[in-house]
Design a protein around this motif. Structure first.
Motif, PDB file in Angstrom:
ATOM      1  N   SER A  48     -31.213 -89.979 -30.510  1.00 16.37           N
ATOM      2  CA  SER A  48     -32.573 -90.475 -30.253  1.00 16.37           C
ATOM      3  C   SER A  48     -33.483 -89.352 -29.767  1.00 16.37           C
ATOM      4  CB  SER A  48     -32.535 -91.597 -29.205  1.00 16.37           C
ATOM      5  OG  SER A  48     -31.833 -92.716 -29.696  1.00 16.37           O
ATOM      6  N   ALA A  49     -32.964 -88.520 -28.863  1.00 14.63           N
ATOM      7  CA  ALA A  49     -33.749 -87.391 -28.357  1.00 14.63           C
ATOM      8  C   ALA A  49     -34.054 -86.396 -29.470  1.00 14.63           C
ATOM      9  CB  ALA A  49     -32.995 -86.704 -27.225  1.00 14.63           C
ATOM     10  N   ALA A  50     -33.068 -86.167 -30.354  1.00 14.07           N
ATOM     11  CA  ALA A  50     -33.267 -85.232 -31.458  1.00 14.07           C
ATOM     12  C   ALA A  50     -34.380 -85.696 -32.389  1.00 14.07           C
ATOM     13  CB  ALA A  50     -31.967 -85.060 -32.232  1.00 14.07           C
ATOM     14  N   LEU A  77     -36.999 -87.446 -31.516  1.00 18.88           N
ATOM     15  CA  LEU A  77     -38.256 -87.159 -30.819  1.00 18.88           C
ATOM     16  C   LEU A  77     -38.616 -85.686 -30.929  1.00 18.88           C
ATOM     17  CD1 LEU A  77     -37.927 -89.275 -27.547  1.00 18.88           C
ATOM     18  CD2 LEU A  77     -39.564 -89.636 -29.382  1.00 18.88           C
ATOM     19  N   VAL A  78     -37.622 -84.828 -30.754  1.00 20.86           N
ATOM     20  CA  VAL A  78     -37.862 -83.386 -30.826  1.00 20.86           C
ATOM     21  C   VAL A  78     -38.368 -82.991 -32.210  1.00 20.86           C
ATOM     22  CG1 VAL A  78     -36.732 -81.125 -30.795  1.00 20.86           C
ATOM     23  CG2 VAL A  78     -36.230 -82.797 -29.018  1.00 20.86           C
ATOM     24  N   MET A  79     -37.763 -83.563 -33.249  1.00 17.20           N
ATOM     25  CA  MET A  79     -38.202 -83.275 -34.610  1.00 17.20           C
ATOM     26  C   MET A  79     -39.624 -83.759 -34.846  1.00 17.20           C
ATOM     27  SD  MET A  79     -34.734 -84.143 -36.763  1.00 17.20           S
ATOM     28  CE  MET A  79     -35.527 -83.838 -38.348  1.00 17.20           C
ATOM     29  N   ALA A  80     -39.933 -84.945 -34.309  1.00 16.41           N
ATOM     30  CA  ALA A  80     -41.262 -85.512 -34.506  1.00 16.41           C
ATOM     31  C   ALA A  80     -42.337 -84.675 -33.831  1.00 16.41           C
ATOM     32  CB  ALA A  80     -41.300 -86.950 -33.964  1.00 16.41           C
ATOM     33  N   PHE A  81     -42.042 -84.177 -32.641  1.00 17.66           N
ATOM     34  CA  PHE A  81     -43.042 -83.451 -31.863  1.00 17.66           C
ATOM     35  C   PHE A  81     -42.894 -81.936 -31.939  1.00 17.66           C
ATOM     36  CE2 PHE A  81     -43.048 -87.615 -29.695  1.00 17.66           C
ATOM     37  CZ  PHE A  81     -44.407 -87.876 -29.727  1.00 17.66           C
ATOM     38  N   LYS A  82     -41.897 -81.463 -32.743  1.00 17.69           N
ATOM     39  CA  LYS A  82     -41.668 -80.020 -32.843  1.00 17.69           C
ATOM     40  C   LYS A  82     -41.527 -79.408 -31.449  1.00 17.69           C
ATOM     41  CE  LYS A  82     -41.940 -77.960 -36.285  1.00 17.69           C
ATOM     42  NZ  LYS A  82     -40.925 -77.573 -37.275  1.00 17.69           N
ATOM     43  N   GLY A  83     -40.760 -80.082 -30.599  1.00 19.29           N
ATOM     44  CA  GLY A  83     -40.658 -79.649 -29.209  1.00 19.29           C
ATOM     45  C   GLY A  83     -39.360 -78.926 -28.908  1.00 19.29           C
ATOM     46  N   HIS A 143     -41.221 -81.274 -24.244  1.00 18.27           N
ATOM     47  CA  HIS A 143     -39.880 -80.773 -23.912  1.00 18.27           C
ATOM     48  C   HIS A 143     -39.050 -81.978 -23.490  1.00 18.27           C
ATOM     49  CE1 HIS A 143     -37.340 -77.244 -22.322  1.00 18.27           C
ATOM     50  NE2 HIS A 143     -36.573 -78.331 -22.344  1.00 18.27           N
ATOM     51  N   ILE A 144     -38.010 -82.252 -24.265  1.00 17.03           N
ATOM     52  CA  ILE A 144     -37.177 -83.419 -24.023  1.00 17.03           C
ATOM     53  C   ILE A 144     -35.925 -83.016 -23.240  1.00 17.03           C
ATOM     54  CG2 ILE A 144     -35.944 -85.353 -25.090  1.00 17.03           C
ATOM     55  CD1 ILE A 144     -38.934 -85.344 -25.660  1.00 17.03           C
ATOM     56  N   LEU A 145     -35.689 -83.691 -22.118  1.00 18.35           N
ATOM     57  CA  LEU A 145     -34.487 -83.459 -21.320  1.00 18.35           C
ATOM     58  C   LEU A 145     -33.583 -84.683 -21.438  1.00 18.35           C
ATOM     59  CD1 LEU A 145     -32.802 -81.910 -19.170  1.00 18.35           C
ATOM     60  CD2 LEU A 145     -34.153 -83.125 -17.431  1.00 18.35           C
ATOM     61  N   VAL A 146     -32.325 -84.452 -21.822  1.00 19.05           N
ATOM     62  CA  VAL A 146     -31.358 -85.541 -21.925  1.00 19.05           C
ATOM     63  C   VAL A 146     -30.208 -85.290 -20.965  1.00 19.05           C
ATOM     64  CG1 VAL A 146     -29.751 -86.738 -23.439  1.00 19.05           C
ATOM     65  CG2 VAL A 146     -31.922 -85.955 -24.334  1.00 19.05           C
TER      66      VAL A 146
END
Length: 268
Positions: free
Chosen positions: A247-249, A251-257, A230-233
């Motif tokens: 950049s956060a997006a 990461l989210v795509m990479a980790f399906k988070g 879970h990415i918090l920006v």
């Protein structure tokens, strides 16, 4: 013909034990009846690693003369003619000498894979195309030997060979990585704890990305739920905010988070 499978023994820097682990696995495969040969292993002058080549079938490298000096590269034709189940080819990112069949070793490997032969190889994180600029900023060293990302992303198996940076520096002090005459220079430049920790973190992230990519490729229903991030920006009116969100997006795509953006409104 079904393509061969690529297994990469992956690390964050020289000396973590990639070639040793690859050759140890080769002995285990041979013991289990797999038809395996050594196509090329770089002579690192590391006795423990060199000893592991003994007992494995070795193919002669191709000798190429350049500027009156002999150089040795993978003999692609000999590998394909021998047609083993598995071939060991060290240092995937290596640049072949002028006059070789291919400019890069990874191109040799691709030919062998297309012939239906599995390949075991080694790679450090700084040799991946998408990572080298970030690593250059950290280390101050520009890496010219690089492989395209698709080779790493589509590998059948990534074997992460990891070691604590402090232990790695201890191995360096003992002369197990480079000759003693090179140790101090390495400690003063590339082999600092700060740089090694950063490289290690990048390698771990790259491995996680590849594992997720492979899972999605093999199972369209995979959602990464068992290891979801879970990415918090925290965003503001700053001009840099769009870049942070992008950049956060990624990461989210990479980790399906999951992705949460937080904006704090003040009295101003």
């Amino acid at each position: 013909m079904q393509e061969g499978k690529l297994r990469i023994y992956f690390g964050y820097v020289a000396g973590v034990g990639k070639t040793y682990a690859m050759l140890a696995a080769a002995h285990e495969e041979k013991h289990n009846g797999v038809d395996l040969v050594v196509g090329y292993v770089e002579p690192h002058n590391r006795p423990d690693t060199t000893a592991l080549i003994t007992g494995l079938e070795q193919l002669s490298p191709k000798e190429i003369t350049y500027r009156d000096r002999p150089f040795y590269e993978v003999d692609v034709d000999q590998v394909i003619k021998r047609n083993p189940q598995v071939v060991i080819i060290d240092e995937l990112a290596h640049s072949n000498i002028i006059g070789s069949r291919n400019h890069k070793r990874f191109q040799d490997v691709e030919e062998i894979l297309r012939a239906g032969i599995d390949v075991y190889t080694t790679l450090n994180v700084q040799h991946i195309e998408s990572a080298f600029e970030q690593i250059e900023a950290i280390t101050g060293v520009r890496v010219n030997e690089r492989i395209p990302d698709y080779l790493f992303d589509n590998a059948s198996q990534i074997e992460l060979i990891d070691i604590d940076p402090a232990e790695l520096i201890e191995r360096l002090h003992k002369g197990k990585i480079y000759h003693q005459s090179q140790v101090q220079h390495s400690l003063d430049h590339f082999f600092t704890l700060k740089k090694l920790r950063a490289l290690r973190e990048i390698a771990l992230r790259k491995t996680a990305d590849q594992v997720n990519h492979a899972a999605l490729k093999n199972d369209s229903n995979y959602d990464g739920a068992s290891a979801k991030e879970h990415i918090l920006v925290c965003v503001s009116a700053s001009l840099t905010t769009p870049g942070v969100i992008r950049s956060a997006a990624k990461l989210v795509m990479a980790f399906k988070g999951d992705f949460t953006a937080l904006h704090v409104v003040t009295e101003r």
